[in-house]
Design a protein around this motif. Sequence first.
Motif, PDB file in Angstrom:
ATOM      1  N   ARG A   1       0.865  -1.183   0.000  1.00 41.86           N
ATOM      2  CA  ARG A   1       0.000   0.000   0.000  1.00 41.86           C
ATOM      3  C   ARG A   1       0.901   1.232   0.000  1.00 41.86           C
ATOM      4  O   ARG A   1       1.840   1.329   0.787  1.00 41.86           O
ATOM      5  CB  ARG A   1      -0.890   0.006   1.238  1.00 41.86           C
ATOM      6  CG  ARG A   1      -1.754   1.262   1.325  1.00 41.86           C
ATOM      7  CD  ARG A   1      -2.642   1.326   2.565  1.00 41.86           C
ATOM      8  NE  ARG A   1      -1.863   1.266   3.783  1.00 41.86           N
ATOM      9  CZ  ARG A   1      -2.090   0.399   4.766  1.00 41.86           C
ATOM     10  NH1 ARG A   1      -3.058  -0.479   4.688  1.00 41.86           N
ATOM     11  NH2 ARG A   1      -1.343   0.401   5.850  1.00 41.86           N
TER      12      ARG A   1
ATOM     13  N   THR B   1       0.691   5.319   0.436  1.00 41.55           N
ATOM     14  CA  THR B   1      -0.154   6.417   0.885  1.00 41.55           C
ATOM     15  C   THR B   1       0.605   7.717   0.669  1.00 41.55           C
ATOM     16  O   THR B   1       1.694   7.896   1.217  1.00 41.55           O
ATOM     17  CB  THR B   1      -0.489   6.262   2.387  1.00 41.55           C
ATOM     18  OG1 THR B   1      -1.079   4.973   2.596  1.00 41.55           O
ATOM     19  CG2 THR B   1      -1.440   7.344   2.849  1.00 41.55           C
TER      20      THR B   1
ATOM     21  N   MET C   1      -3.287   1.710   9.529  1.00 39.83           N
ATOM     22  CA  MET C   1      -2.713   2.059   8.231  1.00 39.83           C
ATOM     23  C   MET C   1      -1.297   2.608   8.398  1.00 39.83           C
ATOM     24  O   MET C   1      -0.834   3.430   7.616  1.00 39.83           O
ATOM     25  CB  MET C   1      -3.603   3.107   7.542  1.00 39.83           C
ATOM     26  CG  MET C   1      -4.985   2.614   7.221  1.00 39.83           C
ATOM     27  SD  MET C   1      -6.076   3.929   6.624  1.00 39.83           S
ATOM     28  CE  MET C   1      -5.239   4.437   5.142  1.00 39.83           C
TER      29      MET C   1
END
Length: 98
Positions: A3, A5, A46
């Motif tokens: 992921r 970000t 996250m």
Amino acid sequence: MARITLIRHGKTEIPSREKHDFDRSLILRGRQNSSAVGAFLREHKMLPQLVLVSPAARTRETYEFMKPHWPDDIAVKFLDKLYEASASTLLELIIKHG
């Protein structure tokens, strides 16, 4: 699955002729929002494994207000190339360091 970000710096001082863009700092709202984003990322599981930060004052400050909400073992790299980077440079740095 990996992921990525991307987080833009917090709200900054208004640009002026007296201060170079690179040296603009966060205003109160920017500091508060940066801290809130750091807490949000922790609360929603996250957290990053690696943080890439531009050396500009506002991006370093944004990171400094986010990091108290995170564990101490998250790696950070300050990369000169991130300042005013193009999309292709961002991708290059993500591939190189990620």
